[in-house]
Enzyme design. Structure first.
Site, PDB file in Angstrom:
ATOM      1  N   SER A  15      37.909  39.319  43.683  1.00  5.77           N
ATOM      2  CA  SER A  15      39.107  38.483  43.709  1.00  5.77           C
ATOM      3  C   SER A  15      39.874  38.650  42.405  1.00  5.77           C
ATOM      4  CB  SER A  15      38.736  37.003  43.909  1.00  5.77           C
ATOM      5  OG  SER A  15      37.942  36.536  42.822  1.00  5.77           O
ATOM      6  N   CYS A  85      36.209  43.446  34.755  1.00  5.32           N
ATOM      7  CA  CYS A  85      36.949  42.215  35.011  1.00  5.32           C
ATOM      8  C   CYS A  85      36.021  41.028  35.262  1.00  5.32           C
ATOM      9  CB  CYS A  85      37.879  42.370  36.207  1.00  5.32           C
ATOM     10  SG  CYS A  85      39.306  43.439  35.898  1.00  5.32           S
ATOM     11  N   TYR A 160      34.083  30.785  25.221  1.00  6.18           N
ATOM     12  CA  TYR A 160      34.968  31.763  25.850  1.00  6.18           C
ATOM     13  C   TYR A 160      35.672  32.614  24.801  1.00  6.18           C
ATOM     14  CZ  TYR A 160      38.526  33.619  29.036  1.00  6.18           C
ATOM     15  OH  TYR A 160      39.334  34.450  29.773  1.00  6.18           O
ATOM     16  N   LYS A 164      35.316  36.729  24.202  1.00  2.95           N
ATOM     17  CA  LYS A 164      36.467  37.623  24.293  1.00  2.95           C
ATOM     18  C   LYS A 164      36.778  38.266  22.943  1.00  2.95           C
ATOM     19  CE  LYS A 164      37.157  36.975  28.685  1.00  2.95           C
ATOM     20  NZ  LYS A 164      36.945  38.064  29.647  1.00  2.95           N
ATOM     21  N   PHE A 193      47.267  33.782  33.705  1.00  2.00           N
ATOM     22  CA  PHE A 193      47.546  34.515  34.936  1.00  2.00           C
ATOM     23  C   PHE A 193      47.245  33.666  36.162  1.00  2.00           C
ATOM     24  CE2 PHE A 193      48.291  38.072  32.394  1.00  2.00           C
ATOM     25  CZ  PHE A 193      48.786  39.108  33.177  1.00  2.00           C
TER      26      PHE A 193
END
Length: 254
Positions: A15, A85, A160, A164, A193
């Site tokens: 997805s 991803c 997070y 990253k 996004f």
């Protein structure tokens, strides 16, 4: 690199950004795709749509990734492109009302986002290194997904942002090391996004999020992420770089 007729691996491709990237690589680039994800139902649907194959994997687990990538290579051939991803997030303060943040929650995010990306990178880079180079001496491209949180992590995003930030820091040394094989290493740092998670939010909440984005003043579209992946793959001189894709957004503290 021309990927027509070549194999591409995309993790987190059931997805969101991963699925749209897989579509672009197949429909726009003429590649054959291996869909890696933990969600078998959605993953198999995307694979069927694109004429690819689905492989269930836990990217953070060495044995799972090793076995699954070997299976995918046996079925489709060594990858010329890997796009990482797969990722998760969590919202927790380091010190909250109930005390210190649960260490296991921090470790889980690091393991999936950072360790998982490295796990896929190391295995696919090895497979790429043994392939025949193209006419330009190139054997592969590896693109990982970072985030603007790597630069402006907000309160509650410690895990997070750290995961990253690790991807950002990994990109250049990996590109330097893998240069001898003709393998390029890049990363994209997306802003906000319109992924399935955000699509579930009320319209007024989405408008509130996009209100801080200078231009264009809206949430990013997965297709725009996929377009950047395609441009990165095509440009052999782009290497060791992390590209922000955020509409000039700079996140505030909270």
């Amino acid at each position: 690199m021309d990927i027509a007729g070549k194999t591409v691996f995309v993790s987190g491709a059931a997805s969101g950004l991963g699925a749209e990237t897989a579509r672009a690589l197949v429909l726009g680039g003429g590649a054959r795709v291996a869909i890696f994800d933990r969600d078998a139902v959605k993953g198999k649907a995307v694979a069927a749509e694109l004429g690819g194959q689905f492989f269930a994997v836990d990217v953070s687990d060495a044995a799972s990734a090793e076995a699954t990538i070997a299976e995918a290579i046996a079925a489709l051939g060594a990858p010329s492109v890997l796009v990482n991803c797969a990722g998760i997030g969590t919202a927790a303060r380091i010190v909250g009302r109930e005390g210190p943040m649960d260490l296991a929650a921090f470790q889980k995010v690091i393991n999936v986002n950072l360790v998982g990306s490295f796990n896929m990178m190391r295995l696919c880079a090895h497979a790429m290194s043994q392939a025949e180079p193209d006419a330009n001496g190139q054997r592969g491209v590896i693109i990982s997904t970072a985030s603007v949180a790597a630069y402006e992590g907000q309160i509650g995003q410690a895990a997070y942002a750290a995961s990253k930030g690790g991807i950002v820091a990994l990109t250049l040394p990996a590109a330097r090391e893998l240069a001898r094989f003709g393998v390029r290493v890049l990363a994209i740092a997306p802003g906000l996004f319109l992924t399935p998670l955000l699509e579930e939010l009320p319209a007024e909440v989405q408008d509130g999020l996009s209100g801080n984005i200078p231009n264009p003043p809206r949430l990013g579209r997965p297709a725009e992420f996929a377009q950047l992946v395609m441009a990165m793959v095509a440009n052999d001189y782009l290497n060791g770089e992390v590209v922000r894709l955020d509409g000039a957004l700079r996140m505030q503290a909270k």
